[in-house]
Scaffold this motif. Structure first.
Motif, mmCIF file in Angstrom:
data_model
loop_
_atom_site.group_PDB
_atom_site.id
_atom_site.type_symbol
_atom_site.label_atom_id
_atom_site.label_comp_id
_atom_site.label_asym_id
_atom_site.label_seq_id
_atom_site.Cartn_x
_atom_site.Cartn_y
_atom_site.Cartn_z
ATOM 1 N N LEU A 1 -3.501 5.976 2.373
ATOM 2 C CA LEU A 1 -4.830 6.166 1.384
ATOM 3 C C LEU A 1 -5.576 7.216 1.345
ATOM 4 O O LEU A 1 -6.454 7.492 0.604
ATOM 5 N N VAL B 1 0.721 -1.269 0.118
ATOM 6 C CA VAL B 1 0.089 -0.022 0.070
ATOM 7 C C VAL B 1 0.850 1.395 0.076
ATOM 8 O O VAL B 1 0.572 2.163 -0.767
ATOM 9 N N ILE C 1 -0.757 3.124 6.798
ATOM 10 C CA ILE C 1 -1.475 2.646 5.736
ATOM 11 C C ILE C 1 -2.753 3.476 5.422
ATOM 12 O O ILE C 1 -2.998 4.005 4.342
#
Length: 523
Positions: free
Chosen positions: A464, A307, A460
């Motif tokens: 995002l 990610v 993460i």
């Protein structure tokens, strides 16, 4: 000469930067050695051991003291500084990540315990029992989870949790009622067909911060403050100042932490009486530890790398102090102050993300606990020669996931939720006492995996949510790079505001000509 001087300066810089981590590791080693030497060469009573661990108890009390102001201030400021749409997206991403990693941990645990089969070569009668079975029922535990999410008294939620308690009700003896012979026969038959006893549920409270209830309240309170505009700014500034003051206190506690950890570990090593149980349950412990190592050392770093596209082990290195602390004190909630410090200062995770994601993660994200409960349930089934079909294994995976989410971030909460998992598949709940003797050790390592999962989650979710965060930065004048270019400014008015803020010193210019706002823009 110059090279030696440079190396000496580099060493001092590294030592100055990582003194707390190095001193904590040294404290762990000294604690283990001190505990072993005391066991071998000193004759100490239980009272002596208790007093010896007093400095460690002080550390635990310090960390627990700071939990309440830290959670309240971080959650409210974290949510309030985010746009309502952004906070919703951040929350959804965090929950999806936590739920996904928990399911992966449960599946990994089931695969390992079904492959290694640690309980096949033993019988339940061969293992000594330790402790008592926690009194808990599945329905009441789930309902208590919802009750604690909505506390009736916010002040009480700061130091107590709601916990249902069942009381038995004896059936009414109808034999004393005078009746005709025919009616008496019928009533006697009805009494025999009913249960011999019934229960009523009474409300009770147990000591401990109701973290879930506080998080739910702070979440709603933060959203409301964020939508109040200028009227809510006073409250936002107050909680932001409270958060900064709390983190200053955390830094002071960090100076004492190596001393407290040394005595905490030494006292625990001295307090272990039955080392034989570790040999008998060695394969079970190896199964749990292998699962935790794979999940924390391979799966979570792999997700982070996919990610974020950064080296996950550099991130883990930045969280080393928090991970060591979690192993020593065995509580993800009590570790939260150190987790904040490492994530924000060492790994530079955006405070708007850490203040929102980390408290939620410390409450609902229990990867290590979920893996342990799945392994322990199937291990107990193997000890009892109890065959599990596919449906029961699925039931274990679901209940282990749900129970881990409901487990509080406190020491050995997994033992309570373990009863729910065992009851769901018809295994004897009192067999939990078979593994209780080694749970204190396994609990420390699964807590470390829980904290690691929380930390990776913050990194993460930040990645995002990078677009939303950048958009907020542009609209508020935060973190503008090369401000006089101003190509990304929405209007001429915004350009003038950015220039004005730059001229007035709201930005600090570094050597690369990029700028970073040192405080929230005033315009």
């Amino acid at each position: 000469m110059g090279k030696k001087s440079t190396k000496r300066c580099d060493f001092r810089a590294v030592l100055r930067k990582n003194w707390l981590l190095m001193s904590t590791i040294l404290a762990v080693v000294l604690g283990i050695v001190t505990g072993i030497l005391a066991r071998e060469f000193a004759v100490l009573s239980n009272l002596d051991k208790f007093y010896f661990g007093f400095p460690g108890e002080i550390l635990m009390r310090m960390l627990k003291l700071i939990i309440l102001p830290l959670i309240v201030s971080s959650m409210i400021t974290g949510v309030a500084t985010l746009d309502s749409d952004v906070s919703g997206k951040v929350g959804v991403r965090a929950v999806i990540y936590y739920f996904s990693t928990t399911i992966i941990a449960v599946i990994l645990g089931i695969v390992l315990v079904m492959t290694i089969k640690p309980g096949v070569s033993q019988k339940a009668e061969e293992i000594d029992r330790s402790g008592s079975t926690p009194e808990v029922t599945t329905v009441d535990a789930l309902l208590d989870l919802l009750r604690n999410a909505f506390p009736e008294n916010l002040v009480q939620a700061s130091f107590q949790q709601y916990k249902s308690k069942r009381l038995g009700i004896e059936p009414v003896n109808n034999a004393s009622i005078p009746t005709s012979p025919m009616v008496n026969v019928v009533m006697t038959t009805q009494v025999n067909e009913t249960k011999s006893s019934d229960y009523k549920v009474i409300g009770a409270y147990s000591d401990g911060i109701n973290v879930l209830g506080l998080i739910v309240f702070c979440l709603v309170f933060g959203i409301v403050i964020g939508q109040m505009g200028e009227k809510g700014k006073i409250l936002l500034d107050f909680f932001d100042a409270l958060n900064e003051a709390t983190m200053k206190i955390v830094q002071i506690i960090m100076w004492y932490m190596p001393i407290g950890i040394l005595f905490l570990i030494a006292a625990k090593v001295m307090g272990v009486d039955d080392w034989e149980i570790f040999r008998r349950l060695g394969l079970y412990m190896a199964t749990v530890l292998t699962g935790l190592a794979i999940h924390g050392g391979i799966i979570l770093p792999m997700i982070y790398f996919i990610v974020v596209q950064k080296n996950p082990f550099i991130f883990v290195g930045g969280m080393a102090e928090a991970l060591l602390t979690s192993v020593m004190i065995s509580s993800s909630s009590a570790t939260l102050p150190v987790t904040f410090r490492c994530a924000e200062d060492k790994n530079k995770v955006d405070k708007r993300i850490t203040r929102f994601v980390l408290p939620v993660g410390a409450t609902i994200n229990m990867d290590g606990t979920a893996l342990y409960e799945a392994v322990a349930a199937i291990f107990i089934a193997q000890l009892n020669d109890y065959p599990l079909d596919a449906g029961q294994i699925v039931t274990i995976s679901i209940t282990a996931t749900a129970a881990s989410i409901g487990a509080a971030g406190v020491p050995q909460a997994g033992m309570v939720t373990m009863v729910i998992v065992l009851t769901a598949v018809g295994l004897p709940a009192n067999d939990i006492t078979l593994i209780m003797a080694v749970d204190w050790l396994l609990d420390r390592f699964r807590t470390m995996v829980n904290v690691l999962g929380d930390s990776f989650g913050a990194g993460i979710v930040e990645k995002l949510s990078s677009k939303e965060l950048q958009q907020m930065d542009l609209t508020s004048g935060i973190d503008i790079v090369n401000p006089f270019a101003l190509e990304t400014a929405a209007s001429e008015k915004d350009k003038n505001k950015i220039k004005e803020a730059y001229v007035n010193g709201a930005f600090d210019v570094d050597k690369t000509d990029s700028v970073a706002v040192t405080e929230t823009s005033q315009f």
